[in-house]
Design a protein around this motif. Structure first.
Motif, short mmCIF file in Angstrom:
data_model
loop_
_atom_site.label_atom_id
_atom_site.label_comp_id
_atom_site.label_asym_id
_atom_site.label_seq_id
_atom_site.Cartn_x
_atom_site.Cartn_y
_atom_site.Cartn_z
N ASP A 76 0.81 -1.22 0.00
CA ASP A 76 0.00 0.00 0.00
C ASP A 76 0.84 1.27 0.00
N THR A 77 2.17 1.10 0.07
CA THR A 77 3.05 2.27 0.09
C THR A 77 3.60 2.54 -1.31
N PRO A 78 3.28 3.68 -1.90
CA PRO A 78 3.79 3.98 -3.25
C PRO A 78 5.30 4.23 -3.22
N ILE A 79 5.98 3.74 -4.24
CA ILE A 79 7.41 3.96 -4.37
C ILE A 79 7.70 4.45 -5.79
N ALA A 80 8.45 5.53 -5.89
CA ALA A 80 8.83 6.10 -7.18
C ALA A 80 10.34 6.01 -7.33
N VAL A 81 10.79 5.76 -8.55
CA VAL A 81 12.23 5.60 -8.78
C VAL A 81 12.78 6.79 -9.56
N ILE A 82 14.06 7.09 -9.29
CA ILE A 82 14.77 8.16 -9.98
C ILE A 82 15.78 7.51 -10.91
N THR A 83 15.66 7.77 -12.20
CA THR A 83 16.53 7.10 -13.18
C THR A 83 17.43 8.11 -13.87
N ALA A 84 18.54 7.61 -14.38
CA ALA A 84 19.43 8.46 -15.18
C ALA A 84 18.75 8.77 -16.50
N ILE A 116 4.78 13.54 -6.49
CA ILE A 116 4.66 13.44 -5.03
C ILE A 116 3.20 13.64 -4.60
N ASN A 117 2.53 14.64 -5.16
CA ASN A 117 1.14 14.90 -4.80
C ASN A 117 0.23 13.72 -5.13
N GLN A 118 0.42 13.14 -6.31
CA GLN A 118 -0.41 12.00 -6.70
C GLN A 118 -0.14 10.79 -5.82
N ALA A 119 1.13 10.53 -5.53
CA ALA A 119 1.49 9.37 -4.71
C ALA A 119 0.95 9.51 -3.29
N LEU A 120 1.08 10.70 -2.71
CA LEU A 120 0.58 10.93 -1.35
C LEU A 120 -0.94 10.84 -1.29
N LYS A 121 -1.59 11.22 -2.38
CA LYS A 121 -3.04 11.11 -2.46
C LYS A 121 -3.46 9.64 -2.44
N VAL A 122 -2.73 8.81 -3.16
CA VAL A 122 -3.01 7.36 -3.17
C VAL A 122 -2.86 6.79 -1.78
N LYS A 123 -1.77 7.15 -1.10
CA LYS A 123 -1.52 6.63 0.25
C LYS A 123 -2.59 7.11 1.22
N GLN A 124 -2.98 8.36 1.12
CA GLN A 124 -4.00 8.92 2.01
C GLN A 124 -5.33 8.19 1.84
N GLU A 125 -5.71 7.91 0.61
CA GLU A 125 -6.97 7.22 0.34
C GLU A 125 -6.94 5.79 0.86
N SER A 126 -5.77 5.15 0.80
CA SER A 126 -5.67 3.76 1.27
C SER A 126 -5.77 3.65 2.78
N THR A 127 -5.59 4.77 3.50
CA THR A 127 -5.65 4.75 4.97
C THR A 127 -6.97 5.27 5.51
N GLN A 128 -7.96 5.43 4.63
CA GLN A 128 -9.30 5.86 5.05
C GLN A 128 -10.24 4.66 4.95
N LEU A 185 -10.86 4.95 -10.36
CA LEU A 185 -10.41 4.53 -9.04
C LEU A 185 -9.04 5.09 -8.67
N GLY A 186 -8.37 5.76 -9.60
CA GLY A 186 -7.01 6.21 -9.36
C GLY A 186 -6.92 7.66 -8.90
N PRO A 187 -5.71 8.13 -8.64
CA PRO A 187 -5.50 9.50 -8.15
C PRO A 187 -5.78 10.57 -9.20
N ARG A 188 -5.97 10.16 -10.46
CA ARG A 188 -6.22 11.13 -11.53
C ARG A 188 -7.72 11.33 -11.81
N ARG A 189 -8.58 10.73 -11.00
CA ARG A 189 -10.00 10.71 -11.34
C ARG A 189 -10.66 12.09 -11.39
N SER A 190 -10.07 13.09 -10.70
CA SER A 190 -10.66 14.43 -10.75
C SER A 190 -10.23 15.19 -12.01
N PHE A 191 -9.39 14.56 -12.83
CA PHE A 191 -8.95 15.15 -14.10
C PHE A 191 -9.58 14.39 -15.26
#
Length: 456
Positions: A76-84, A116-128, A185-191
């Motif tokens: 349930d914890t989103p992880i984003a990677v930083i690539t070259a 960051i905003n989208q990922a934190l939104k996903v995490k926040q929704e999963s804890t409600q 169902l995703g964090p982009r649903r308001s768009f």
């Protein structure tokens, strides 16, 4: 105790860590850091975090190890990677392993903040829990068979990711419906969710339709036009029948997806766009790649995660549920009494192969609804031995070449049907019973057509 959201930064470069820490601080988000795989895993075992940002290259391993660990231990914890820069293969591999999204070096702060905003939104929704349980109780798609239960689980899982999804299956299985549910169902649903039928756009207009154009950039460009990418900014772009894209457009589409930028025709500047790509086709894209008709690099880019929609014949236990919903919807649309299937009709549908899947079932039932007597659909009303591709009865022969240019075939046929019905009504002085007899259809079928044609 602080209720601020927390982010774990994993990077061995002090400059990158400092950039990320400052960005998060300005967003009001707490952060702490690790510099290699081992220190990151220890930190994750001790702390609950709302988001993880990890570099792909670390002194004692790589970010994929952390992605796989999080996918297994903290799904349930989103992880984003930083690539070259240019490491698209690694970015795609991380998405397949379960990463939420990726950002490339040099880091674009605007894109980083959006991520960051989208990922934190996903995490926040999963804890409600209340909202989550409420959402979980709502069926996404109609069907209680095992294939549909598995499909619904996959949809819920894919909704919280940003990975491109390739939806494939036979015609009529409901690929766009699945794409809409992933978006909803995703964090982009308001768009916006912007569906595009790639096979319906003339090749000479494709670049303008996808990327937009500036006023005066070509003959007929009388004003600035927004393209599909700009229209879907922040949301989801659904590329239906993506296999129909010409090769020249595939090159431009690949660059737009990879760079997350588009250049409208006639513009000197590129525009940043943030869209999630979902695509679909009923064709075998792998075969088209082998035949040289579809670019392999684009195929790998849109096919990060593959989702197969089962055909209706593999889940015929869902047919009664689908029939009930479809017949109810038809009755509501035309404000007519609901119709029911008799026992023989139900058995016939259960034994039918449905080459056109759910779309064909809808057409069969719409035609049967119009033709049935006393609100009961019989096996004869279903007419399964004949083509079910049309929801209207055959009309008198006409010269189809006389269809005016620019008028769709559907509108043209509707006009013909309207003329035939109006003529019958006028000849019988609008006696509906007599008009139905003259047309060779039931009174119910005439009522249905009057509603459909707006003559009621």
């Amino acid at each position: 105790m602080s209720n601020a959201q927390k982010v774990l930064i994993i990077d061995d470069e002090p400059d990158i860590r400092e950039l990320l820490e400052i960005t998060l601080m300005r967003m009001g988000v707490e952060s702490f850091s690790a510099y290699d795989v081992q220190s990151a895993l220890k930190s994750l075992n001790k702390n609950d975090v709302d988001l993880i940002l990890t570099d792909m290259r670390l002194p004692d391993g790589d970010g994929l190890q952390i992605v796989r660990h999080v996918a297994e231990k903290k799904p349930d914890t989103p992880i984003a990677v930083i690539t070259a820069h240019g490491s698209m293969d690694l970015a795609i591999e991380s998405l397949k392993a379960g990463a939420f999204d990726f950002v490339s070096k040099p880091i674009d702060i605007h894109k980083l903040r959006d991520l960051i905003n989208q990922a934190l939104k996903v995490k926040q929704e999963s804890t409600q829990p209340e909202a989550s349980e409420s959402e979980q109780s709502k069926p996404l798609i109609l069907g209680k068979s095992e294939p549909m239960i598995m499909l619904e689980k996959k949809i819920r899982k894919l909704a919280v990711s940003q990975a491109p999804v390739f939806i494939h299956g036979e015609s009529g299985t409901g690929k766009e419906l699945v794409a809409r549910q992933i978006h909803k169902l995703g964090p982009r649903r308001s768009f916006p969710f912007v569906p595009v039928n790639c096979g319906a756009i003339p090749s000479e207009l494709m670049e303008s339709e996808f990327f937009g154009h500036k006023k005066g950039s070509f003959t007929g460009a009388s004003e600035d036009k927004q393209g599909f990418f700009q229209a879907a900014d922040g949301g989801t772009l659904f590329l239906d029948e993506v296999a129909d894209l010409p090769l020249a457009m595939q090159v431009k589409l690949l660059r737009a997806i990879q760079e997350k930028k588009v250049r409208p025709i006639g513009s000197q500047h590129e525009i940043n766009v943030d869209v999630r790509i979902l695509s679909a086709t009923h064709k075998n894209l792998e075969n088209l790649v082998e035949e040289g008709l579809f670019r392999q690099d684009l195929f790998y880019r849109i096919n990060v995660i593959s989702l197969l929609i089962p055909p209706l014949r593999n889940r015929n236990s869902d047919i009664p549920l689908l029939c009930g919903r479809i017949l109810s919807r038809i009755a509501d649309t035309y404000q007519l009494p609901a119709a029911k299937l008799d026992a023989k009709a139900k058995k016939a549908l259960d034994l039918y192969a449905f080459p056109g899947n759910v779309r064909e079932l809808e057409n069969i039932l719409e035609r049967a609804f119009a033709m049935c007597e006393e609100d009961t659909i019989t096996e004869e009303d279903l007419n399964l031995n004949e083509s079910s591709s049309s929801s209207i009865s055959p009309l008198p022969s006409t010269n189809i070449s006389s269809r005016p240019e620019g008028v769709s075939l559907e509108d043209y046929l509707m006009d013909i049907e309207r003329n035939v019905v109006e003529q019958a009504l006028e000849e019988t002085r609008w006696n509906r019973t007599a008009a139905a007899k003259k047309l060779g259809i039931t009174f119910r079928a005439l009522r249905y057509r009057l509603k459909k044609l707006g003559l009621d």
